[in-house]
Design a protein around this motif. Sequence first.
Motif, PDB file in Angstrom:
ATOM      1  N   TYR A 176       2.260   1.837  -3.504  1.00 39.43           N
ATOM      2  CA  TYR A 176       1.269   2.280  -4.632  1.00 39.43           C
ATOM      3  C   TYR A 176       0.523   3.370  -4.273  1.00 39.43           C
ATOM      4  N   ASP A 177       0.413   3.897  -2.977  1.00 35.03           N
ATOM      5  CA  ASP A 177      -0.241   5.154  -2.581  1.00 35.03           C
ATOM      6  C   ASP A 177       0.781   6.262  -3.121  1.00 35.03           C
ATOM      7  N   ASP A 187       0.772  -1.060   0.012  1.00 32.11           N
ATOM      8  CA  ASP A 187       0.181   0.157  -0.024  1.00 32.11           C
ATOM      9  C   ASP A 187       0.733   1.191   0.049  1.00 32.11           C
TER      10      ASP A 187
END
Length: 143
Positions: free
Chosen positions: A130-131, A127
Amino acid sequence: MTFDSLFPRGDKNDAFAQYFIGQSYLAPLASLGMSVANVTFEPGCRNNWHRHNATAGGGQILLATAGSGWYQAEGEEPVSLTPGTVVEIPAGTKHWHGAKADSWFSHVAIAVPGEDTSNEWLEPVADEYYDALDPQRGSESAG
């Protein structure tokens, strides 16, 4: 939500849900000697890192058809996917693909015929990584 795509969205991709973060949908399109399917990703959905292995031939072709997404091969910069983008993924290449955080995304996934083909599912795309992807980042085409 209405999402216009050239191909049907299909059913929830429950058979492969363990290899995705978020909800994806799968609509098989053809199977005459090879798998051809429309895969739709809700915003933020992506598959785990994976490889399409083969002793000869094999690999995968992605044809982006709607929305906006990402493709990344290990050790390379992420590639922004928009309708018309074509990505050729040689057998054995570790990679991931999916929607951008703020957009639905669809691509047609074509499994290239080969000998002793198999999918090897690996770790999720973190995450935190990706974020941090900037929606403007990435080149406009690959392969």
